[in-house]
Design a protein around this motif. Sequence first.
Motif, PDB file in Angstrom:
ATOM      1  N   CYS A 427      32.866  40.931  41.155  1.00 43.49           N
ATOM      2  CA  CYS A 427      32.284  41.684  42.266  1.00 43.49           C
ATOM      3  C   CYS A 427      31.244  42.659  41.733  1.00 43.49           C
ATOM      4  N   CYS A 430      32.478  46.417  43.357  1.00 44.19           N
ATOM      5  CA  CYS A 430      33.584  47.227  42.844  1.00 44.19           C
ATOM      6  C   CYS A 430      34.032  46.806  41.447  1.00 44.19           C
ATOM      7  N   HIS A 432      35.697  44.185  40.638  1.00 47.09           N
ATOM      8  CA  HIS A 432      36.961  43.436  40.636  1.00 47.09           C
ATOM      9  C   HIS A 432      36.721  41.956  40.294  1.00 47.09           C
ATOM     10  N   CYS A 443      34.815  39.282  47.753  1.00 45.53           N
ATOM     11  CA  CYS A 443      35.700  39.947  46.798  1.00 45.53           C
ATOM     12  C   CYS A 443      37.049  40.210  47.468  1.00 45.53           C
ATOM     13  N   ASN A 445      39.169  42.277  46.711  1.00 41.51           N
ATOM     14  CA  ASN A 445      39.523  43.697  46.659  1.00 41.51           C
ATOM     15  C   ASN A 445      38.768  44.510  47.708  1.00 41.51           C
ATOM     16  N   CYS A 446      37.427  44.389  47.728  1.00 42.25           N
ATOM     17  CA  CYS A 446      36.646  45.244  48.622  1.00 42.25           C
ATOM     18  C   CYS A 446      35.961  44.461  49.731  1.00 42.25           C
ATOM     19  N   SER A 448      33.430  42.611  49.553  1.00 45.43           N
ATOM     20  CA  SER A 448      31.982  42.476  49.361  1.00 45.43           C
ATOM     21  C   SER A 448      31.599  41.003  49.172  1.00 45.43           C
TER      22      SER A 448
HETATM   23 ZN    ZN Z   1      34.738  44.147  45.166  1.00 47.27          ZN
END
Ligand code: ZN
Length: 898
Positions: A427, A430, A432, A443, A445-446, A448
């Motif tokens: 990512c 972030c 990740h 992503c 995690n975020c 994106s």
């Molecule tokens: Zn991310």
Amino acid sequence: MIKELPKTYEFSDHEERIYTWWENSGFFKPINDPMEPDFDPTIKPFVIVIPPPNVTGELHLGHPLFISTDDVMIRYHRMKGESTLWVPGTDHAGIATQLQVVKMLAAKGLKKEDIGREAFLEEMWAWKQKYGGIITKQIRRMGASCDWTRERFTMDEGLSKAVREAFVRLYEKGLIYRGYRMINWAPGLQTAVSDLEVEYSEELGRLYYFKYMLSDGSGRFIPVATTRPETILGDTAVAVHPEDERYREFIGQKVIVPMLDREVPVIADTYVEREFGTGALKITPGHDPHDYEIGIRHNLEVINILNKDATINENGKQYEGLDRFDCRNRIWEDMRQSELVIKDEAYLMNVPKSQRGGEIVEPMVSNQWFVKIEPLAKPAIDAVKNGSVKIVPERFNKVYFNWMDNIEDWCISRQLWWGHRIPVWYCQSCGHMTVSREDASICENCGSHDIYQDPDVLDTWFSSGLWPFSVLGWPEETPDYKYFYPTSVLATGYDILFFWVARMILDGIEFTGQPPFHTVYLHGLVRDEKGQKMSKTKNNSIDPLTVMDEYGTDALRFTLLVGSTPGNDMSISVKKIEANRNFANKVWNVGRFVIGSLSKAPEFANNQPDWTLADSWIWARKRQLVRNVESLFETYQFGEAGKQIYEFLWNEFADWYLEISKVQIEEGGDRAYYTAFVLTNVLDTILRLLHPFTPYVTEALWDYLRDVCKEQYPKFGPENGWEEALIIAKWPTENLEESWENEKIAQFQTIQNLVKAIRNIRSEKKVAPHKKIGAVIIAGEKKAIINSQITTISSLAGLDQSNLKFLDKMDGSLEDFVSIVVDGVEVYLPLAGLVDKSEEKDRLLKELNEIKSQIERLENLLSSPFSQKAPAAVVNNEREKLLTYKETAQKIEEQLAS
Ligand SMILES: [Zn+2]
């Protein structure tokens, strides 16, 4: 009308025709197939997966060796009536294949970067489409009876799914990680390469001695030597042995890196060998695997001085931009100017080179993906320890344990475009890492969308390790996977025990909960007649395609199989292959003779059989052979099994029984009928036993034999009738030894010995081959057997049957005769005039000496622990032999005395 058997075996008339017929008839498919109706899951299958050859198809003798070995096992188990599956396939072989296309582009003046990743991969697949079939054609040509409907390629959709599943599972368990570590870097290929892909070549280099000046300004220095002066730029310490008196006082002080004026510490480490070189080592953790380990122990800085193309990077300061070898010369010159040089001298070194490109590989630290092996290795060690995986030959267990105990984490990322791309997305928002079975677009995690996939691909061996179950459908619980997994035997060269076999075992246990096979059969490597490794540069390699063109597939297969013993290298020469072409011709000629004899015998018998000694003997020997071959197959001694079949066919069936059968067929009537029966049956058995070794000539000949018998002798066939093809015909049933067998064999051996002795004398005395001679025979205890076999003896030894005399003991009238004594039987041949008295005496003395040494050997044997330990029947056999020798010796002594 019976089709006529051609005079000679022209392999080119048969091989392709037979293979196509086998394949089209479905003979390569398992008889109990989960994809077919009436499937019975309780029947245990026999399964082999082929060691997948590279799709690039650079054929060498190793291929026919493992293909023949697999095929021998598959054909044997198929003939035993088992549900047999051999899965064929090819490996995408990362670097090797990518290089082919890179070369192709280079011819057009293009680099892969010019056309971009996507277009390059299209080129790769187009290449695979065009050339990938070459290797499988060659596998077919070798007679491999694999199930082509189940052919697999390591980059097939299903297998790619298996690779993703394996990667993600290991990652989720914390067994895959990304790290900055020491790897082998191929600067031309621009990728990390595995240890397997690095070959060491002995080359003359130079050893450079120089001064590591102390930083205290005292002018004192530590002398150090290196073969790669450019790596000085990455030095972060000088190491000495803690107990080395010469350097002890320097430990803990600082020295100055030549030309860079960087200060680095002098450290103490027991890894340093005091006797080697100057006893002090420069430490370059960024470019030497051992130094890297020392660096970790002493918490040293790791400095990378190379760009990916092996030019010097900014860490090399004034040397930045130079090629590493130019830098080597330049820095050495500069050090000479600065009076830091002590000397340099010629030095023989092991240079690591890429197996593919041949370029010098640089140890380098870099960001790569690794598999944590230790937790996976433990169950794989246990599997061999507790016998759930058996390695043949067993001595390789030790090698396996040793390697597995010292296994290091495995670098699995490769900076290539051709292969399974690493399923990790980074990512940009972030940082990740999303690791996923499916292609990721956001992503995890975020959320994106600004993510990109890791550009690297996985080491080819990552997918090869999954091969035994990915080819059957794993991770799906497909019918094939449920029925055929785990497989049975894995046969391969001992050279890839670690790189491939060990990985399959640990992957199999990790992902399926079971070892992927119960037996690993390791064969040796093929070498030339002087025992040297075959290579194109030595000009001693044998091209399998050329020899198959010239001598046929059977000849090549038989040579490789018979030359091979478990785990040992073998020497192969074209002469041996030629000799086995002659063997294939011999098989054919024996077949022609047998089929020709059938037309001379009546089609029915009037009475029950009255077997001759020769009939009983060949029958007993056939039964022995079947038992021997069976037990040799059980212990993977295919070479020895092949040898025994060869010798039986050539030295016993052809040389003796065929000769005798001529006389028996001439007798006509029942004798001829039953002789035809023995000829047919023994030949049929030989062809069945030989089929796994030389499938083409046996199938071609058996086809004729069956047709002739079906038409003329319906009673001669196997109990349940003739099968459709030899490839699916029944393997000869193992039988229990019966008491008459050894007796008949011993009796016939006396006849053989007698005939051989008479033939020797005839040739020694230069008696014309067709001239019949008379004889006087004193047979003693063996009178009955000799009398009953006198027709056979006469015809084989060229005796004139109307001019034979049997006496009970010797008399004076035999003075001018040449005498021989065999197994207690005396034969006097009237070769008067040809006999030289003193020569004759010498000959008898020589014979007596030989027999006396046999007597001594047996007496020693029988007075040794052997007589207590060996089975009684064996001991008795030896006792009888001893008695016969003594009897013979006595008779010779009598003749000498007269
Ligand atoms: Zn991310």
